[in-house]
Design a protein around this motif. Sequence first.
Motif, PDB file in Angstrom:
ATOM      1  N   SER A 163       0.712  -1.236  -0.002  1.00  0.00           N
ATOM      2  CA  SER A 163      -0.034   0.084  -0.106  1.00  0.00           C
ATOM      3  C   SER A 163       0.991   1.332  -0.033  1.00  0.00           C
ATOM      4  N   THR A 164       1.893   1.490   0.907  1.00  0.00           N
ATOM      5  CA  THR A 164       2.699   2.446   0.951  1.00  0.00           C
ATOM      6  C   THR A 164       4.018   2.177   1.858  1.00  0.00           C
ATOM      7  N   LEU A 165       4.864   2.959   2.048  1.00  0.00           N
ATOM      8  CA  LEU A 165       6.019   2.968   2.996  1.00  0.00           C
ATOM      9  C   LEU A 165       6.103   3.938   4.094  1.00  0.00           C
ATOM     10  N   LEU A 166       6.569   3.635   5.226  1.00  0.00           N
ATOM     11  CA  LEU A 166       6.780   4.286   6.311  1.00  0.00           C
ATOM     12  C   LEU A 166       8.261   4.786   6.424  1.00  0.00           C
ATOM     13  N   LEU A 167       8.586   6.064   6.385  1.00  0.00           N
ATOM     14  CA  LEU A 167       9.865   6.446   6.340  1.00  0.00           C
ATOM     15  C   LEU A 167      10.406   6.990   7.702  1.00  0.00           C
ATOM     16  N   ASP A 168      11.544   6.687   8.144  1.00  0.00           N
ATOM     17  CA  ASP A 168      12.119   7.376   9.315  1.00  0.00           C
ATOM     18  C   ASP A 168      13.121   8.634   8.731  1.00  0.00           C
ATOM     19  N   TRP A 172      16.421   9.002   7.179  1.00  0.00           N
ATOM     20  CA  TRP A 172      15.955   8.674   5.997  1.00  0.00           C
ATOM     21  C   TRP A 172      16.336   7.191   5.491  1.00  0.00           C
ATOM     22  N   GLN A 173      15.230   6.353   5.997  1.00  0.00           N
ATOM     23  CA  GLN A 173      15.368   4.848   6.028  1.00  0.00           C
ATOM     24  C   GLN A 173      13.789   4.462   6.137  1.00  0.00           C
ATOM     25  N   VAL A 174      13.639   3.433   5.047  1.00  0.00           N
ATOM     26  CA  VAL A 174      12.403   2.802   5.102  1.00  0.00           C
ATOM     27  C   VAL A 174      12.439   1.816   6.438  1.00  0.00           C
ATOM     28  N   ARG A 175      11.320   2.210   7.213  1.00  0.00           N
ATOM     29  CA  ARG A 175      11.053   1.340   8.571  1.00  0.00           C
ATOM     30  C   ARG A 175      10.185   0.202   8.223  1.00  0.00           C
ATOM     31  N   TRP A 176       9.161   0.518   7.470  1.00  0.00           N
ATOM     32  CA  TRP A 176       8.030  -0.591   7.259  1.00  0.00           C
ATOM     33  C   TRP A 176       7.542  -0.403   5.730  1.00  0.00           C
ATOM     34  N   LEU A 177       6.894  -1.652   5.545  1.00  0.00           N
ATOM     35  CA  LEU A 177       6.197  -1.482   4.201  1.00  0.00           C
ATOM     36  C   LEU A 177       4.826  -1.862   4.757  1.00  0.00           C
ATOM     37  N   VAL A 178       3.868  -1.052   4.201  1.00  0.00           N
ATOM     38  CA  VAL A 178       2.343  -1.126   4.607  1.00  0.00           C
ATOM     39  C   VAL A 178       1.731  -2.255   3.695  1.00  0.00           C
ATOM     40  N   ALA A 179       1.293  -3.411   4.005  1.00  0.00           N
ATOM     41  CA  ALA A 179       0.449  -4.093   3.138  1.00  0.00           C
ATOM     42  C   ALA A 179      -0.964  -4.380   3.468  1.00  0.00           C
ATOM     43  N   LEU A 189      -4.747  -3.141   6.867  1.00  0.00           N
ATOM     44  CA  LEU A 189      -3.434  -2.651   6.667  1.00  0.00           C
ATOM     45  C   LEU A 189      -2.580  -3.512   7.792  1.00  0.00           C
ATOM     46  N   VAL A 190      -1.411  -4.029   7.437  1.00  0.00           N
ATOM     47  CA  VAL A 190      -0.643  -4.675   8.593  1.00  0.00           C
ATOM     48  C   VAL A 190       1.147  -4.260   7.939  1.00  0.00           C
ATOM     49  N   LEU A 191       1.782  -4.191   8.959  1.00  0.00           N
ATOM     50  CA  LEU A 191       3.237  -3.749   8.504  1.00  0.00           C
ATOM     51  C   LEU A 191       4.070  -4.930   8.529  1.00  0.00           C
ATOM     52  N   VAL A 192       5.029  -4.788   7.423  1.00  0.00           N
ATOM     53  CA  VAL A 192       5.942  -5.744   7.161  1.00  0.00           C
ATOM     54  C   VAL A 192       7.353  -5.095   7.274  1.00  0.00           C
ATOM     55  N   ALA A 193       8.223  -5.679   7.948  1.00  0.00           N
ATOM     56  CA  ALA A 193       9.556  -5.081   8.021  1.00  0.00           C
ATOM     57  C   ALA A 193      10.453  -5.083   6.983  1.00  0.00           C
ATOM     58  N   PRO A 194      11.306  -4.439   6.397  1.00  0.00           N
ATOM     59  CA  PRO A 194      12.179  -4.491   5.419  1.00  0.00           C
ATOM     60  C   PRO A 194      13.035  -5.624   5.582  1.00  0.00           C
ATOM     61  N   GLU A 195      13.563  -6.020   6.788  1.00  0.00           N
ATOM     62  CA  GLU A 195      14.377  -7.086   6.950  1.00  0.00           C
ATOM     63  C   GLU A 195      14.035  -8.405   6.737  1.00  0.00           C
ATOM     64  N   TRP A 196      12.451  -8.559   6.500  1.00  0.00           N
ATOM     65  CA  TRP A 196      12.031  -9.889   6.396  1.00  0.00           C
ATOM     66  C   TRP A 196      11.931  -9.775   4.649  1.00  0.00           C
ATOM     67  N   ALA A 217      -0.826 -12.070   7.660  1.00  0.00           N
ATOM     68  CA  ALA A 217      -2.385 -11.801   7.662  1.00  0.00           C
ATOM     69  C   ALA A 217      -3.024 -11.391   8.753  1.00  0.00           C
ATOM     70  N   ASN A 218      -2.683 -11.944   9.907  1.00  0.00           N
ATOM     71  CA  ASN A 218      -3.244 -11.798  11.203  1.00  0.00           C
ATOM     72  C   ASN A 218      -2.592 -10.939  12.049  1.00  0.00           C
ATOM     73  N   ALA A 219      -1.590 -10.112  11.618  1.00  0.00           N
ATOM     74  CA  ALA A 219      -0.908  -9.299  12.389  1.00  0.00           C
ATOM     75  C   ALA A 219      -1.728  -8.178  13.022  1.00  0.00           C
ATOM     76  N   PRO A 220      -1.153  -7.272  14.068  1.00  0.00           N
ATOM     77  CA  PRO A 220      -1.995  -6.366  14.513  1.00  0.00           C
ATOM     78  C   PRO A 220      -2.105  -5.422  13.373  1.00  0.00           C
ATOM     79  N   ALA A 221      -3.327  -4.869  13.253  1.00  0.00           N
ATOM     80  CA  ALA A 221      -3.901  -3.623  12.191  1.00  0.00           C
ATOM     81  C   ALA A 221      -3.152  -2.377  12.361  1.00  0.00           C
ATOM     82  N   TYR A 222      -2.794  -1.988  11.128  1.00  0.00           N
ATOM     83  CA  TYR A 222      -2.104  -0.614  11.064  1.00  0.00           C
ATOM     84  C   TYR A 222      -3.174   0.394  10.704  1.00  0.00           C
TER      85      TYR A 222
END
Length: 246
Positions: A163-168, A172-179, A189-196, A217-222
Amino acid sequence: MLWNFDELKGFRLHATDGDLGHVHDVLFEDDSWHVRYLVVDTGWIFGRRVLIGPQALGEPDGSTRTIPVRLTQEQVKQSPSIDTDKPVGRQQEDAIYRYYGWTPYWTAGGAVGLPGDPMLDVVGGAVDPASLGQPEGDPHLRSAREVSGYTVQAGRRDIGRASTLLLDTAVWQVRWLVADVGSAITSRLVLVAPEWVRGLDWPEARIHVAADADKIANAPAYDPTRSLGREQERAVYEWHGQRPYW
């Protein structure tokens, strides 16, 4: 502070002596997830899009929807022309870094987003081109606009779309991918860490994630309408049994 890329789009960039235009896109490395450039639409000001590295950026101001830039309008106006609708190659990056006199991030001693970098006060010729060597390889730059919409795949299972990205913006680092893992009718919407993430497949517009599909799919909602705090981030990592990035 974490910023939703969808929110940053449209922020105005202010040079030391006037307006530069607005944020159109973000280019980041798909291996380190460092933000390397903002793509700035200068509109009627210069009539083209330009790339500005985080070395020159201040902290975004949500109240005024602006980002300060430690460059002058003339510096940006005379910067190398880049076709931002096509992949940016290392040769083009080299031209930008040579012009602004920044130490390239792909060389020893290169830095990312260091406020007060003395090289910011020097334009053109500040770095001896011969000392940089011949840059090689694919810089692996990806567009935030392009990646938003990619299919997210865990194992062999498609679980949703980016869906989008969350930027620190402090580093200036991408911290989360929003899926978006919801249905065709409702969005969740859930969060996926870039390291995964194990890879971004450009031809297939697919993001491969090394994590359990059901867990994601069942992670805490964002909730994009609320600021993401450290406790919410910690809860996601604990859900997946992973150590936080901090």
